[in-house]
Design a protein around this motif. Structure first.
Motif, PDB file in Angstrom:
ATOM      1  N   LEU A 345       0.867  -1.183   0.000  1.00 40.18           N
ATOM      2  CA  LEU A 345       0.000   0.000   0.000  1.00 40.18           C
ATOM      3  C   LEU A 345       0.907   1.237   0.000  1.00 40.18           C
ATOM      4  CD1 LEU A 345      -2.715  -1.023   2.619  1.00 40.18           C
ATOM      5  CD2 LEU A 345      -3.083  -0.658   0.181  1.00 40.18           C
ATOM      6  N   PRO A 346       1.049   1.931  -1.151  1.00 43.30           N
ATOM      7  CA  PRO A 346       1.894   3.125  -1.201  1.00 43.30           C
ATOM      8  C   PRO A 346       1.148   4.348  -0.685  1.00 43.30           C
ATOM      9  CG  PRO A 346       1.066   2.625  -3.381  1.00 43.30           C
ATOM     10  CD  PRO A 346       0.547   1.529  -2.488  1.00 43.30           C
ATOM     11  N   VAL A 347       1.806   5.099   0.209  1.00 42.99           N
ATOM     12  CA  VAL A 347       1.190   6.276   0.820  1.00 42.99           C
ATOM     13  C   VAL A 347       2.223   7.405   0.847  1.00 42.99           C
ATOM     14  CG1 VAL A 347       0.112   7.244   2.891  1.00 42.99           C
ATOM     15  CG2 VAL A 347      -0.326   4.852   2.238  1.00 42.99           C
ATOM     16  N   VAL A 348       1.758   8.622   0.510  1.00 38.39           N
ATOM     17  CA  VAL A 348       2.591   9.821   0.656  1.00 38.39           C
ATOM     18  C   VAL A 348       2.004  10.641   1.796  1.00 38.39           C
ATOM     19  CG1 VAL A 348       3.416  11.937  -0.422  1.00 38.39           C
ATOM     20  CG2 VAL A 348       3.244   9.841  -1.776  1.00 38.39           C
ATOM     21  N   PHE A 349       2.844  10.928   2.798  1.00 35.76           N
ATOM     22  CA  PHE A 349       2.404  11.682   3.975  1.00 35.76           C
ATOM     23  C   PHE A 349       2.999  13.079   3.921  1.00 35.76           C
ATOM     24  CE2 PHE A 349       3.523  13.330   8.172  1.00 35.76           C
ATOM     25  CZ  PHE A 349       2.269  13.417   8.755  1.00 35.76           C
ATOM     26  N   GLY A 350       2.206  14.059   4.401  1.00 37.83           N
ATOM     27  CA  GLY A 350       2.710  15.414   4.510  1.00 37.83           C
ATOM     28  C   GLY A 350       1.926  16.180   5.552  1.00 37.83           C
ATOM     29  N   ARG A 351       2.556  17.261   6.048  1.00 38.29           N
ATOM     30  CA  ARG A 351       1.871  18.111   7.018  1.00 38.29           C
ATOM     31  C   ARG A 351       1.130  19.251   6.330  1.00 38.29           C
ATOM     32  NH1 ARG A 351       5.763  19.629  11.868  1.00 38.29           N
ATOM     33  NH2 ARG A 351       3.710  20.095  12.763  1.00 38.29           N
ATOM     34  N   ALA A 352       1.519  19.541   5.066  1.00 40.74           N
ATOM     35  CA  ALA A 352       0.826  20.552   4.271  1.00 40.74           C
ATOM     36  C   ALA A 352       0.634  19.981   2.883  1.00 40.74           C
ATOM     37  CB  ALA A 352       1.634  21.849   4.228  1.00 40.74           C
ATOM     38  N   LEU A 353      -0.246  20.635   2.092  1.00 37.56           N
ATOM     39  CA  LEU A 353      -0.655  20.041   0.820  1.00 37.56           C
ATOM     40  C   LEU A 353      -0.817  21.115  -0.243  1.00 37.56           C
ATOM     41  CD1 LEU A 353      -1.737  17.552  -0.802  1.00 37.56           C
ATOM     42  CD2 LEU A 353      -4.012  18.164   0.047  1.00 37.56           C
ATOM     43  N   ARG A 365      -3.061   6.452  -8.110  1.00 35.83           N
ATOM     44  CA  ARG A 365      -3.650   5.458  -7.199  1.00 35.83           C
ATOM     45  C   ARG A 365      -2.707   5.208  -6.021  1.00 35.83           C
ATOM     46  NH1 ARG A 365      -6.073   0.473 -10.457  1.00 35.83           N
ATOM     47  NH2 ARG A 365      -7.082   0.205  -8.422  1.00 35.83           N
ATOM     48  N   VAL A 366      -2.218   6.346  -5.481  1.00 32.20           N
ATOM     49  CA  VAL A 366      -1.342   6.332  -4.313  1.00 32.20           C
ATOM     50  C   VAL A 366      -2.070   7.049  -3.187  1.00 32.20           C
ATOM     51  CG1 VAL A 366       0.834   7.210  -3.374  1.00 32.20           C
ATOM     52  CG2 VAL A 366       0.762   6.245  -5.675  1.00 32.20           C
ATOM     53  N   GLY A 367      -1.965   6.529  -1.962  1.00 30.25           N
ATOM     54  CA  GLY A 367      -2.610   7.142  -0.819  1.00 30.25           C
ATOM     55  C   GLY A 367      -2.026   8.496  -0.493  1.00 30.25           C
ATOM     56  N   LEU A 368      -2.878   9.433  -0.044  1.00 34.10           N
ATOM     57  CA  LEU A 368      -2.439  10.771   0.325  1.00 34.10           C
ATOM     58  C   LEU A 368      -2.910  11.039   1.748  1.00 34.10           C
ATOM     59  CD1 LEU A 368      -1.050  13.385  -0.532  1.00 34.10           C
ATOM     60  CD2 LEU A 368      -3.249  14.183  -1.435  1.00 34.10           C
ATOM     61  N   LEU A 369      -1.974  10.990   2.705  1.00 30.48           N
ATOM     62  CA  LEU A 369      -2.265  11.139   4.132  1.00 30.48           C
ATOM     63  C   LEU A 369      -1.687  12.479   4.578  1.00 30.48           C
ATOM     64  CD1 LEU A 369      -3.349   9.916   6.785  1.00 30.48           C
ATOM     65  CD2 LEU A 369      -1.103   8.794   7.061  1.00 30.48           C
ATOM     66  N   ILE A 370      -2.570  13.412   5.033  1.00 26.17           N
ATOM     67  CA  ILE A 370      -2.148  14.758   5.399  1.00 26.17           C
ATOM     68  C   ILE A 370      -2.464  15.011   6.869  1.00 26.17           C
ATOM     69  CG2 ILE A 370      -2.347  17.231   4.914  1.00 26.17           C
ATOM     70  CD1 ILE A 370      -1.144  15.596   2.667  1.00 26.17           C
ATOM     71  N   GLN A 373      -5.727  16.156   8.669  1.00 27.64           N
ATOM     72  CA  GLN A 373      -6.838  15.960   7.754  1.00 27.64           C
ATOM     73  C   GLN A 373      -7.110  14.495   7.471  1.00 27.64           C
ATOM     74  OE1 GLN A 373      -7.077  18.750   4.380  1.00 27.64           O
ATOM     75  NE2 GLN A 373      -5.081  19.565   5.077  1.00 27.64           N
ATOM     76  N   GLY A 374      -6.139  13.668   7.733  1.00 28.06           N
ATOM     77  CA  GLY A 374      -6.341  12.242   7.538  1.00 28.06           C
ATOM     78  C   GLY A 374      -6.051  11.807   6.117  1.00 28.06           C
ATOM     79  N   MET A 375      -6.602  10.599   5.735  1.00 25.16           N
ATOM     80  CA  MET A 375      -6.353  10.006   4.431  1.00 25.16           C
ATOM     81  C   MET A 375      -7.303  10.641   3.421  1.00 25.16           C
ATOM     82  SD  MET A 375      -4.340   7.830   2.894  1.00 25.16           S
ATOM     83  CE  MET A 375      -3.774   6.655   4.163  1.00 25.16           C
ATOM     84  N   LEU A 376      -6.789  11.603   2.621  1.00 26.46           N
ATOM     85  CA  LEU A 376      -7.611  12.283   1.636  1.00 26.46           C
ATOM     86  C   LEU A 376      -7.841  11.441   0.385  1.00 26.46           C
ATOM     87  CD1 LEU A 376      -6.101  15.894   1.869  1.00 26.46           C
ATOM     88  CD2 LEU A 376      -8.018  14.890   3.143  1.00 26.46           C
ATOM     89  N   VAL A 377      -6.846  10.621   0.010  1.00 26.47           N
ATOM     90  CA  VAL A 377      -6.966   9.716  -1.143  1.00 26.47           C
ATOM     91  C   VAL A 377      -6.578   8.328  -0.647  1.00 26.47           C
ATOM     92  CG1 VAL A 377      -6.178   9.141  -3.461  1.00 26.47           C
ATOM     93  CG2 VAL A 377      -6.420  11.537  -2.785  1.00 26.47           C
ATOM     94  N   PRO A 378      -7.497   7.380  -0.609  1.00 25.74           N
ATOM     95  CA  PRO A 378      -7.167   6.028  -0.127  1.00 25.74           C
ATOM     96  C   PRO A 378      -6.178   5.354  -1.075  1.00 25.74           C
ATOM     97  CG  PRO A 378      -9.529   6.388  -0.144  1.00 25.74           C
ATOM     98  CD  PRO A 378      -8.927   7.520  -0.903  1.00 25.74           C
ATOM     99  N   PRO A 379      -5.227   4.579  -0.548  1.00 28.60           N
ATOM    100  CA  PRO A 379      -4.259   3.894  -1.418  1.00 28.60           C
ATOM    101  C   PRO A 379      -4.863   2.648  -2.046  1.00 28.60           C
ATOM    102  CG  PRO A 379      -3.785   3.377   0.851  1.00 28.60           C
ATOM    103  CD  PRO A 379      -4.920   4.355   0.889  1.00 28.60           C
TER     104      PRO A 379
END
Length: 391
Positions: A345-353, A365-370, A373-379
């Motif tokens: 499960l590939p995920v990109v995490f950040g504190r800002a977006l 189709r990569v997860g976006l965890l901010i 705000q939580g998981m904005l795009v599920p992986p």
């Protein structure tokens, strides 16, 4: 009694038997003008030879100077080849004209020399006939004095004719010598003008080279100042890089700490469980995975979480994660060598977006965890062995 050919042959035999008779007989038969003719011809030839030698030496010296200067000019103006080529073409035209004039002079000299050789051959032939006649005359001189005197009169007449022919030849040679001197004067004048043009060109060349040298010195000074500015920029860049490295040492662990916390919260919300601690892994110069952990999904399947942590997520952050980790053959091989298998499960995490990162994550189709705000795009589940999403 008349003289015969046999009488002349006898005279020639007497002269061969008594060489000392030849000089008195020649003094008796030949006039002073005829005896001095070879000496005058030799002086004329020597004078012409001296003129030709002087002209040749002057021309050779000028040509040596020209060759030396042309070599110097070629060395200095290597970057101005087009201008030098044009100058060389002009000089080649002038040299061709000079060669043509020399060829005309050589042709005229060749014709005059052929005329002289022809005349000398004719003179030698006549002298040979005279010598043959004198030889025969000498052999019968004692018995045929009266006939000898008559023959001498005939010989004197023929010598008079020969002297007249010689006079005309000398006049022709004098006229030819005057014409030769005139042509040599014209050639010397042309050579002088050419040398003046050469000196003027050399002065212009030196002036242009001095201007070029000044420009080169100015360019060198500008380059020196540019290098000084570049050194200052490099120094500031090194200082800025040290600042960034120091900042990365501070912000990196903080970001990874927030990433672990956000990842645990998301897994818990989904009803899953982390089976291993979240760790980072380096791929030997190919990049780094900031978060790696094995998790059990809500449906009971197990998968590997691959997380890239950024302070702020941009669209290029998603693209670089996909290209450098998920689809890079060597990076996937090294992950598999660490025991990471399918699925992931590939995920990109950040504190800002950045707003463009949402669309990039959805396309990849990569997860976006901010952060909060939580998981904005599920992986989506990916196949690490194939480097693409499953299904």
């Amino acid at each position: 009694m008349a003289w015969t050919v046999e009488d002349l042959r006898d005279l020639a035999e007497l002269l061969r038997a008594h060489p000392e008779w030849r000089e008195p007989l020649w003094a008796l038969l030949a006039s002073e003008e005829v005896r001095r003719m070879p000496e005058r011809m030799e002086r004329s030839f020597q004078r012409a030879a001296r003129l030709i030698l002087a002209l040749y030496r002057a021309q050779r010296q000028h040509y040596k100077e020209f060759i030396a200067h042309r070599a110097e000019t070629d060395r200095r103006f290597a970057e101005l080849a087009e201008a030098i080529r044009n100058l060389s073409e002009s000089f080649a035209i002038h040299r061709a004209e000079t060669d043509r004039r020399f060829a005309e002079l050589a042709e005229a000299q060749r014709r005059h020399y052929e005329e002289f050789v022809t005349h000398r051959a004719e003179t030698d032939r006549r002298f040979a006939e005279l010598a043959e006649a004198v030889r025969r005359l000498s052999e019968s001189f004692a018995a045929h004095r009266q006939e000898f005197l008559e023959y001498r009169a005939e010989t004197d007449r023929r010598f008079a004719e020969l002297a007249e022919a010689q006079r005309r030849t000398e006049e022709s040679l004098a006229a030819h010598r005057a014409e030769t001197d005139r042509r040599f004067a014209e050639l010397a004048e042309a050579q002088r003008r050419h040398y003046e043009e050469f000196v003027a060109h050399r002065a212009e060349t030196d002036r242009r080279f001095a201007e070029l040298s000044a420009e080169v010195r100015a360019l060198a000074e500008a380059q020196r100042r540019t290098e000084e500015i570049l050194q200052q920029v490099l120094l500031r860049q090194e200082q800025f890089q040290r600042t960034l490295d120091h900042f990365g040492q501070i912000i990196g662990p903080i970001t990874e700490e927030h990433m672990v916390q956000a990842l645990q919260e998301w897994i818990a919300q989904q009803g899953g469980t982390l089976l291993t601690p979240v760790v980072s892994i380096t791929l030997d110069g190919l990049g780094e995975v900031d978060g790696l952990a094995r998790a059990r999904l809500p449906d009971g399947r197990e998968a590997w979480l691959l997380v890239s942590a950024k302070a702020k997520v941009w669209a290029r952050s998603i693209t670089e994660f996909v290209e450098r980790i998920l689809r890079h053959p060597e990076a996937r091989e090294r992950l598999q060598a660490q025991g990471v298998g399918d699925p992931v499960l590939p995920v990109v995490f950040g504190r800002a977006l950045d707003h463009r990162a949402l669309e990039a994550a959805q396309r990849a189709r990569v997860g976006l965890l901010i952060g909060r705000q939580g998981m904005l795009v599920p992986p989506a589940l990916w196949s690490l062995s194939e480097g693409k999403p499953l299904g």
